[in-house]
Enzyme design. Structure first.
Site, PDB file in Angstrom:
ATOM      1  N   ASP A   1      24.965  26.451  29.695  1.00 54.55           N
ATOM      2  CA  ASP A   1      25.434  25.765  31.068  1.00 54.55           C
ATOM      3  C   ASP A   1      25.351  24.301  31.011  1.00 54.55           C
ATOM      4  OD1 ASP A   1      25.730  28.106  32.305  1.00 54.55           O
ATOM      5  OD2 ASP A   1      23.872  27.952  33.621  1.00 54.55           O
TER       6      ASP A   1
ATOM      7  N   THR B   1      28.827  37.473  24.272  1.00 56.44           N
ATOM      8  CA  THR B   1      30.107  37.003  24.123  1.00 56.44           C
ATOM      9  C   THR B   1      30.804  36.539  25.049  1.00 56.44           C
ATOM     10  OG1 THR B   1      30.374  39.029  22.327  1.00 56.44           O
ATOM     11  CG2 THR B   1      32.440  37.914  23.228  1.00 56.44           C
TER      12      THR B   1
ATOM     13  N   SER C   1      18.019  39.957  29.682  1.00 53.98           N
ATOM     14  CA  SER C   1      17.037  39.682  28.737  1.00 53.98           C
ATOM     15  C   SER C   1      16.576  37.970  28.644  1.00 53.98           C
ATOM     16  CB  SER C   1      17.477  39.876  27.163  1.00 53.98           C
ATOM     17  OG  SER C   1      18.493  39.127  26.933  1.00 53.98           O
TER      18      SER C   1
ATOM     19  N   ARG D   1      23.118  42.868  33.974  1.00 50.57           N
ATOM     20  CA  ARG D   1      22.541  43.627  35.076  1.00 50.57           C
ATOM     21  C   ARG D   1      23.084  44.859  35.126  1.00 50.57           C
ATOM     22  NH1 ARG D   1      22.083  38.527  37.060  1.00 50.57           N
ATOM     23  NH2 ARG D   1      24.270  38.578  38.229  1.00 50.57           N
TER      24      ARG D   1
ATOM     25  N   THR E   1      29.325  34.640  27.536  1.00 48.38           N
ATOM     26  CA  THR E   1      28.559  33.408  27.590  1.00 48.38           C
ATOM     27  C   THR E   1      29.212  32.478  26.815  1.00 48.38           C
ATOM     28  OG1 THR E   1      26.616  34.666  28.103  1.00 48.38           O
ATOM     29  CG2 THR E   1      26.392  32.250  27.838  1.00 48.38           C
TER      30      THR E   1
HETATM   31  C1  LIG Z   1      46.799  22.965  44.329  1.00 44.51           C
HETATM   32  C2  LIG Z   1      45.523  22.761  44.364  1.00 44.51           C
HETATM   33  C3  LIG Z   1      44.932  22.559  42.765  1.00 44.51           C
HETATM   34  C4  LIG Z   1      43.365  22.940  42.378  1.00 44.51           C
HETATM   35  C5  LIG Z   1      43.080  23.420  41.214  1.00 44.51           C
HETATM   36  C6  LIG Z   1      42.168  24.488  41.148  1.00 44.51           C
HETATM   37  C7  LIG Z   1      40.961  24.077  41.728  1.00 44.51           C
HETATM   38  C8  LIG Z   1      39.850  24.952  41.551  1.00 44.51           C
HETATM   39  C9  LIG Z   1      38.804  24.253  41.494  1.00 44.51           C
HETATM   40  C10 LIG Z   1      37.654  24.676  41.485  1.00 44.51           C
HETATM   41  C11 LIG Z   1      37.040  26.025  41.425  1.00 44.51           C
HETATM   42  C12 LIG Z   1      35.388  25.945  40.930  1.00 44.51           C
HETATM   43  C13 LIG Z   1      34.773  26.937  40.663  1.00 44.51           C
HETATM   44  C14 LIG Z   1      33.438  26.688  40.132  1.00 44.51           C
HETATM   45  C15 LIG Z   1      32.431  27.758  40.110  1.00 44.51           C
HETATM   46  C16 LIG Z   1      31.100  27.694  39.458  1.00 44.51           C
HETATM   47  C17 LIG Z   1      30.542  28.918  39.487  1.00 44.51           C
HETATM   48  C18 LIG Z   1      29.442  28.821  38.712  1.00 44.51           C
HETATM   49  O1  LIG Z   1      29.386  28.975  37.548  1.00 44.51           O
HETATM   50  O2  LIG Z   1      28.229  28.446  39.207  1.00 44.51           O
HETATM   51  C19 LIG Z   1      27.238  28.583  38.428  1.00 44.51           C
HETATM   52  C20 LIG Z   1      26.152  28.768  39.215  1.00 44.51           C
HETATM   53  C21 LIG Z   1      24.623  28.701  38.656  1.00 44.51           C
HETATM   54  O3  LIG Z   1      24.675  29.609  37.676  1.00 44.51           O
HETATM   55  P1  LIG Z   1      23.356  30.017  36.825  1.00 44.51           P
HETATM   56  O4  LIG Z   1      22.161  30.725  37.653  1.00 44.51           O
HETATM   57  O5  LIG Z   1      23.844  30.648  35.798  1.00 44.51           O
HETATM   58  O6  LIG Z   1      22.649  28.670  36.507  1.00 44.51           O
HETATM   59  C22 LIG Z   1      21.335  28.017  36.283  1.00 44.51           C
HETATM   60  C23 LIG Z   1      21.637  26.810  37.169  1.00 44.51           C
HETATM   61  O7  LIG Z   1      22.626  26.024  35.997  1.00 44.51           O
HETATM   62  C24 LIG Z   1      20.265  25.903  37.333  1.00 44.51           C
HETATM   63  O8  LIG Z   1      20.743  24.733  37.420  1.00 44.51           O
HETATM   64  P2  LIG Z   1      20.177  23.691  38.427  1.00 44.51           P
HETATM   65  O9  LIG Z   1      20.949  24.306  39.729  1.00 44.51           O
HETATM   66  O10 LIG Z   1      18.912  23.866  38.699  1.00 44.51           O
HETATM   67  O11 LIG Z   1      20.632  22.407  38.197  1.00 44.51           O
HETATM   68  C25 LIG Z   1      19.395  25.818  36.071  1.00 44.51           C
HETATM   69  O12 LIG Z   1      18.272  25.354  36.308  1.00 44.51           O
HETATM   70  C26 LIG Z   1      19.278  27.340  35.447  1.00 44.51           C
HETATM   71  O13 LIG Z   1      18.799  27.077  34.064  1.00 44.51           O
HETATM   72  C27 LIG Z   1      20.612  28.128  35.443  1.00 44.51           C
HETATM   73  O14 LIG Z   1      20.456  29.535  34.859  1.00 44.51           O
HETATM   74  O15 LIG Z   1      26.294  29.937  39.967  1.00 44.51           O
HETATM   75  C28 LIG Z   1      25.918  30.023  41.133  1.00 44.51           C
HETATM   76  O16 LIG Z   1      25.367  29.134  41.858  1.00 44.51           O
HETATM   77  C29 LIG Z   1      26.757  31.142  42.076  1.00 44.51           C
HETATM   78  C30 LIG Z   1      27.504  30.397  43.090  1.00 44.51           C
HETATM   79  C31 LIG Z   1      28.803  30.297  42.664  1.00 44.51           C
HETATM   80  C32 LIG Z   1      29.658  29.810  43.785  1.00 44.51           C
HETATM   81  C33 LIG Z   1      31.154  29.569  43.213  1.00 44.51           C
HETATM   82  C34 LIG Z   1      31.873  28.946  44.537  1.00 44.51           C
HETATM   83  C35 LIG Z   1      33.299  28.847  44.002  1.00 44.51           C
HETATM   84  C36 LIG Z   1      33.718  28.336  45.515  1.00 44.51           C
HETATM   85  C37 LIG Z   1      35.093  27.922  45.547  1.00 44.51           C
HETATM   86  C38 LIG Z   1      36.032  27.841  44.481  1.00 44.51           C
HETATM   87  C39 LIG Z   1      37.485  27.931  45.077  1.00 44.51           C
HETATM   88  C40 LIG Z   1      37.906  26.540  45.044  1.00 44.51           C
HETATM   89  C41 LIG Z   1      39.258  26.704  45.406  1.00 44.51           C
HETATM   90  C42 LIG Z   1      40.003  25.563  45.509  1.00 44.51           C
HETATM   91  C43 LIG Z   1      41.249  25.366  46.366  1.00 44.51           C
HETATM   92  C44 LIG Z   1      42.088  24.767  45.566  1.00 44.51           C
HETATM   93  C45 LIG Z   1      43.503  25.032  46.283  1.00 44.51           C
HETATM   94  N1  LIG Z   2      24.265  36.599  27.905  1.00 48.24           N
HETATM   95  C1  LIG Z   2      23.696  36.965  28.958  1.00 48.24           C
HETATM   96  C2  LIG Z   2      23.732  36.171  30.020  1.00 48.24           C
HETATM   97  C3  LIG Z   2      22.984  36.320  31.113  1.00 48.24           C
HETATM   98  N2  LIG Z   2      21.876  37.197  31.345  1.00 48.24           N
HETATM   99  C4  LIG Z   2      21.117  37.460  32.249  1.00 48.24           C
HETATM  100  O1  LIG Z   2      21.392  37.072  33.489  1.00 48.24           O
HETATM  101  C5  LIG Z   2      20.771  36.161  34.151  1.00 48.24           C
HETATM  102  C6  LIG Z   2      21.642  35.064  34.692  1.00 48.24           C
HETATM  103  O2  LIG Z   2      22.748  35.534  35.631  1.00 48.24           O
HETATM  104  P1  LIG Z   2      23.967  34.767  36.205  1.00 48.24           P
HETATM  105  O3  LIG Z   2      24.574  35.719  37.233  1.00 48.24           O
HETATM  106  O4  LIG Z   2      23.609  33.495  36.619  1.00 48.24           O
HETATM  107  O5  LIG Z   2      24.839  34.764  34.936  1.00 48.24           O
HETATM  108  C7  LIG Z   2      19.959  35.539  32.995  1.00 48.24           C
HETATM  109  O6  LIG Z   2      19.037  34.857  33.576  1.00 48.24           O
HETATM  110  C8  LIG Z   2      19.867  36.665  32.453  1.00 48.24           C
HETATM  111  O7  LIG Z   2      18.753  37.320  32.981  1.00 48.24           O
HETATM  112  C9  LIG Z   2      21.771  37.858  29.941  1.00 48.24           C
HETATM  113  O8  LIG Z   2      20.822  38.848  29.898  1.00 48.24           O
HETATM  114  N3  LIG Z   2      22.632  37.687  28.801  1.00 48.24           N
HETATM  115 MG   LIG Z   3      24.586  29.973  34.052  1.00 47.04          MG
END
Ligand SMILES: CCCCCCCC/C=C\CCCCCCCC(=O)OC[C@H](COP(=O)(O)O[C@@H]1[C@H](O)[C@H](OP(=O)(O)O)[C@@H](O)[C@H](O)[C@H]1O)OC(=O)CCCCCCC/C=C\CCCCCCCC
Ligand SMILES: Nc1ccn([C@@H]2O[C@H](COP(=O)(O)O)[C@@H](O)[C@H]2O)c(=O)n1
Ligand SMILES: [Mg+2]
Ligand SMILES: [Mg+2]
Length: 238
Positions: free
Chosen positions: A110, A49, A99, A93, A51
């Protein structure tokens, strides 16, 4: 979720590329978001949900606000929902219910969310933003981001470890674009000059994605040659 065939029984291949956010920021956000994930579990909410609703919120924020040039409000809405991508896996987790279906749903949605974000930028530059070059750069960011993710998914599906992250992963693509869009949106509130942040960010994401794509293709090319060679040697030894 099962180890890729080519990596079974071998020493772990070192992973290439920086992937700074996934390495450092994920641990921080896991700590911060764990109590919220536990709260949702207590309320009977399922990871799927989260997601689905998270993706719906990102898509709505991107496709309602960005095509109108409302970058500040679009980014605020997207930011509220995008962290659901870290919460869903955290919930799974905690529940001990990670799963294959969840992994598939998470990765597939994504791609939908990313398509909406860069599609939203492209629609703005094709319309009111009136800049065909930036429209093309936005489309390039959209397409290259999807292909970067596909390289890993396809490589793993043919049994390779794909031990590469690359320069600009999804987290980097999102943070660079969303932070820039959020600040660029402040132009509408009278902050001068700041609107150029978004074009700069889009160019950075475009070039970074191209570099990442090359890094991943080169890695898959090397890994498939090694795997084919090992299979050939095994066949010859029979
Ligand atoms: C006055 C100022 C105005 C400003 C307005 C607000 C600004 C705020 C702006 C932005 C915040 C952005 C935050 C974005 C956070 C993204 C988090 C996220 O979802 O990351 C996803 C990532 C990947 O997750 P998965 O493992 O689920 O996905 C895999 C991935 O997609 C693979 O793709 P590939 O890499 O290969 O291309 C796929 O292969 C795979 O299938 C898929 O499963 O999650 C992460 O990586 C975890 C790390 C998250 C890091 C978040 C960092 C946030 C940092 C800072 C945000 C704060 C910014 C503040 C701005 C300041 C403004 C004042
Ligand atoms: N609905 C979901 C979403 C995710 N998972 C598990 O979490 C892994 C991804 O982890 P993130 O921290 O990147 O969200 C994914 O590979 C699944 O194993 C799930 O079970 N059900
Ligand atoms: Mg993801
Ligand atoms: Mg997730």
């Amino acid at each position: 979720m099962g180890q890729p065939v080519a990596s079974r029984g071998r020493a772990a291949t070192p992973t290439l590329g920086k992937a700074m956010l996934n390495k450092y920021a994920r641990a921080f956000f896991t700590r911060v978001l764990t109590p919220f994930a536990a709260f949702l579990i207590r309320r009977g909410v399922s990871p799927d949900t989260v997601t689905l609703l998270g993706t719906a919120g990102v898509v709505a924020g991107a496709l309602v606000f960005y095509p109108m040039g409302e970058f500040f409000w679009g980014t605020v809405v997207i930011t509220l929902f995008v962290f659901s991508d870290l919460v869903d896996g955290n919930m799974a987790r905690q529940l001990g219910r990670s799963s294959r279906w969840g992994a598939f749903l998470d990765s597939t949605l994504d791609r939908v969310a990313d398509g909406a974000i860069f599609g939203g930028f492209a629609l703005w530059y094709a319309g009111g933003g009136d800049d065909i070059a930036l429209c093309a750069v936005s489309i390039f960011c959209l397409a290259s981001g999807q292909v970067v993710s596909y390289t890993k998914a396809r490589g793993e599906s043919i049994g390779l470890p794909v031990a590469v992250n690359g320069l600009v992963e999804r987290a980097e693509r999102l943070v660079i674009s969303l932070v820039a869009a959020g600040f660029a949106g402040l132009h509408k509130f009278g902050v001068p000059g700041i609107q150029y942040l978004l074009p700069v960010a889009l160019w950075i994401v475009a070039v970074g994605s191209l570099v990442t794509l090359i890094q991943r293709v080169v890695t898959v090319r090397r890994e498939s040659a090694e795997a084919d060679e090992a299979a050939g040697a095994q066949e010859a030894a029979k």
